[in-house]
Design an enzyme around this catalytic site. Structure first.
Site, mmCIF file in Angstrom:
data_model
loop_
_atom_site.group_PDB
_atom_site.id
_atom_site.type_symbol
_atom_site.label_atom_id
_atom_site.label_comp_id
_atom_site.label_asym_id
_atom_site.label_seq_id
_atom_site.Cartn_x
_atom_site.Cartn_y
_atom_site.Cartn_z
ATOM 1 N N LYS A 113 35.009 32.412 36.154
ATOM 2 C CA LYS A 113 36.122 32.683 37.060
ATOM 3 C C LYS A 113 35.965 31.875 38.351
ATOM 4 O O LYS A 113 34.851 31.563 38.750
ATOM 5 C CB LYS A 113 36.127 34.176 37.432
ATOM 6 C CG LYS A 113 36.617 35.082 36.340
ATOM 7 C CD LYS A 113 36.651 36.528 36.821
ATOM 8 C CE LYS A 113 37.163 37.447 35.729
ATOM 9 N NZ LYS A 113 38.556 37.178 35.330
ATOM 10 N N ARG A 172 38.662 42.830 25.590
ATOM 11 C CA ARG A 172 39.206 43.132 24.263
ATOM 12 C C ARG A 172 38.108 43.087 23.202
ATOM 13 O O ARG A 172 38.176 43.787 22.193
ATOM 14 C CB ARG A 172 40.365 42.176 23.944
ATOM 15 C CG ARG A 172 39.994 40.711 23.916
ATOM 16 C CD ARG A 172 41.200 39.777 24.044
ATOM 17 N NE ARG A 172 41.675 39.670 25.433
ATOM 18 C CZ ARG A 172 42.740 38.982 25.809
ATOM 19 N NH1 ARG A 172 43.458 38.324 24.911
ATOM 20 N NH2 ARG A 172 43.097 38.928 27.078
HETATM 21 N N1 BES Z 1 38.811 41.637 33.926
HETATM 22 C C1 BES Z 1 39.779 40.640 33.719
HETATM 23 C C2 BES Z 1 41.191 41.089 34.077
HETATM 24 C C3 BES Z 1 41.437 41.452 35.513
HETATM 25 C C4 BES Z 1 41.996 40.529 36.385
HETATM 26 C C5 BES Z 1 41.162 42.718 35.975
HETATM 27 C C6 BES Z 1 42.238 40.873 37.694
HETATM 28 C C7 BES Z 1 41.420 43.063 37.282
HETATM 29 C C8 BES Z 1 41.951 42.136 38.141
HETATM 30 C C9 BES Z 1 39.774 40.184 32.261
HETATM 31 O O1 BES Z 1 38.550 40.258 31.628
HETATM 32 C C10 BES Z 1 40.178 38.750 32.256
HETATM 33 O O2 BES Z 1 39.466 37.967 32.796
HETATM 34 N N2 BES Z 1 41.308 38.444 31.639
HETATM 35 C C11 BES Z 1 41.793 37.125 31.590
HETATM 36 C C12 BES Z 1 42.305 36.877 30.196
HETATM 37 C C13 BES Z 1 42.620 35.437 29.903
HETATM 38 C C14 BES Z 1 41.361 34.628 29.885
HETATM 39 C C15 BES Z 1 43.332 35.363 28.588
HETATM 40 C C16 BES Z 1 42.891 36.971 32.626
HETATM 41 O O3 BES Z 1 43.612 37.945 32.863
HETATM 42 O O4 BES Z 1 42.983 35.918 33.223
HETATM 43 MN MN MN Z 2 37.376 38.551 31.926
#
Ligand code: BES
Ligand code: MN
Ligand code: ZN
Length: 503
Positions: A279, A353
């Site tokens: 991230k 997931r």
């Molecule tokens: N934990 C994150 C989602 C999230 C984002 C929670 C902001 C709380 C605040 C999740 O694991 C994630 O990173 N999802 C990705 C999915 C993508 C890679 C398909 C996302 O939402 O960018």
């Molecule tokens: Mn994630």
């Protein structure tokens, strides 16, 4: 944590403390029984302040002579819409924010006394409002000048809130249940607010184990046990962290033995770096809250046990850290979930997931529940779609979805349903394996995540709540001033209370 108010219930003729709170209805009306001098003082103050009794509006005044309190706080209750459960929390929260010291709240309007349950909800709202996560604030912070410090200390004194009601025993009984729900909510907040260096999967599982004191059975599976169960989707997420994963199974047996349980499953990523698909740095600290779904499940179990709910409930949480080291899973890796489904991990940041895939399968396989509801801070896309005021709801069952939506309206933990369908399901077809863990592109990001989860659910009624926008960082309100909201505990407690308890 922060000092919570002391809550008491007394009869309506209770002598007031430092502050007397009076509820006001349409047009600024107050109960007939109030002494003439008080009614007159309130009427004057209301006129000057243009106070019309609007719900949550307040007027604060010095008590007229002859009234055995220093201050009067008039709080409006009138609105077009009838008050929901959440409105009473807001009333209680508003009072807790404005009234310090010994406070007596006269729980009646011109229309008559409040129902015991509503008075109890006000007390719960006051408690939730006072919650603060201050575990790591050293009180004797050096920089503070003396005066400021004293002010802060004065603020720290817990208030005593006495709710003067028509039926104190009834209100006390109702508050016993409300208190359990508030405790569950605050437990969820604590867990989410806690930083990941303190709360790793092992420490988290240990904290859950403490719930045995409340009559909940807690079983903890370690890495070897999960490997034996072939939970390679969950284990793949964990493998980039030196901190081993845990799967925790909670059981509250409040109904007859053999009665089919209800089940709740939570994503418990104690920190989400994104893994190799790392991230960006900005705001990454918020990912300590990526276990918000699991925290709601833990808080709910605490609430159900605390109010001795007549239901058999299962809570399952998958606890892992999505970190990145030489052993971390790579984009392109293929893992086989417990169900036998093979998954191409195209983005290691779509990890929630993968954790839920094995937790959901395990849950339905072992417990054959009446339904499964899972909660997860699953996608950023749900924040794009719904912001902070609704969680996303996905379900394979209209009845369950409608019951959840209704519970959301009453509790104020609102849900908005989004679709599942074959077309979206096609978007996660794999190239080298059965499925892939992203939809490809940004389109329908929350839906493709939900489709992924559905691949691990058989015929059981199931709902997925995407709480990425509501579990933390939402704007504060009358009964929550904390980063973590505890979202989901009150919602699911209401669902259970309304539909799944035996008489
Ligand atoms: N934990 C994150 C989602 C999230 C984002 C929670 C902001 C709380 C605040 C999740 O694991 C994630 O990173 N999802 C990705 C999915 C993508 C890679 C398909 C996302 O939402 O960018
Ligand atoms: Mn994630
Ligand atoms: Zn995540």
């Amino acid at each position: 944590m922060a000092k919570l108010p002391k809550i008491e219930f007394a009869s309506l003729d209770q002598a007031p403390g430092d502050v007397l709170v009076v509820l006001s209805g349409e047009g600024g009306s107050v109960p007939e029984g109030l002494p003439g001098a008080m009614r007159e003082a309130i009427a004057n103050a209301a006129r000057i302040a243009k106070f019309k009794g609007k719900r949550l509006a307040t007027v604060d005044l010095i008590a007229p002579s002859g009234v055995a309190a220093d201050r009067l706080l008039v709080v409006g209750t009138h609105a077009k819409e009838p008050a929901t459960e959440e409105d009473f929390l807001k009333l209680g929260g508003t009072i807790a924010a404005k009234a310090k010291g010994t406070v007596t709240i006269r729980c009646e309007t011109k229309e008559g006394p409040l129902a015991p349950a509503d008075a109890a909800r006000m007390a719960s709202g006051a408690t939730l409002r006072a919650y603060e996560f201050d575990l790591y604030k050293s009180k004797k912070s050096k920089g503070d000048d003396e005066e400021e410090k004293e002010e802060k200390e004065g603020d720290d004194e817990p208030a005593t809130l006495t709710f003067a009601v028509a039926d104190p025993d009834g209100a006390r009984a109702a508050f016993a249940a409300e208190e359990a729900i508030a405790a569950g909510t605050m437990l969820a907040r604590d867990l989410v607010n806690e930083p990941a260096n303190i709360l790793g999967p092992v420490e988290y599982a240990d904290r859950i184990k403490e719930l045995e004191a409340h009559g909940i059975d807690v079983e903890i599976l370690g890495e070897d046990e999960m490997r034996a169960l072939k939970m390679h989707a969950l284990l793949g997420v964990s493998q980039g962290s030196p901190r081993p994963p845990r799967l925790v199974i909670m059981r509250w047996n409040g109904a007859a033995e053999g009665e089919q349980p209800v089940a709740f499953v939570g994503k418990g990523v104690v920190f989400d770096t994104g893994g190799i698909s790392i991230k960006p740095a900005g705001g990454m600290e918020d990912m300590k809250g990526d276990m918000g779904g699991s925290a709601a499940v833990v808080g709910l179990m605490r609430a159900l046990a605390g109010r001795k709910a007549k239901v058999n409930a299962i809570g399952i949480v998958g606890l892992v850290e999505n970190a990145v080291d030489g052993a971390a899973q790579r984009p392109g890796d293929i893992v086989t979930a417990m169900s036998g489904t093979t998954i191409e991990v195209l983005n290691t940041d779509a990890e929630g997931r993968l954790v839920l895939a094995d937790a959901l399968w395990y849950c339905q396989d072992r417990f054959k529940p009446q339904f499964m509801v899972n909660l997860a801070t699953l996608t950023g896309a749900i924040i794009v779609a719904l912001g902070n005021h609704h969680a996303g709801l996905f379900s394979n069952n209209d009845e369950l979805a409608e019951r959840l939506s209704a519970a959301g309206k009453v509790s104020g933990e609102k849900l908005w349903r989004l679709p599942l369908s074959r077309e979206y399901d096609k978007m996660i077809e794999g190239k080298f394996a059965d499925i892939k863990n992203i939809g490809g592109g940004r389109a329908a990001g929350s839906i493709t995540a939900a489709q992924f989860l559905q691949r691990f659910v058989n015929d059981v009624p199931w709902a997925h709540l995407d709480i990425a926008g509501t579990a933390m960082g939402s704007p504060s309100n009358e009964y929550n001033q904390s980063w973590a909201s505890g979202f989901g505990v009150r919602l699911l407690d209401r669902l259970v209370a309304d539909h799944y308890q035996s008489a």
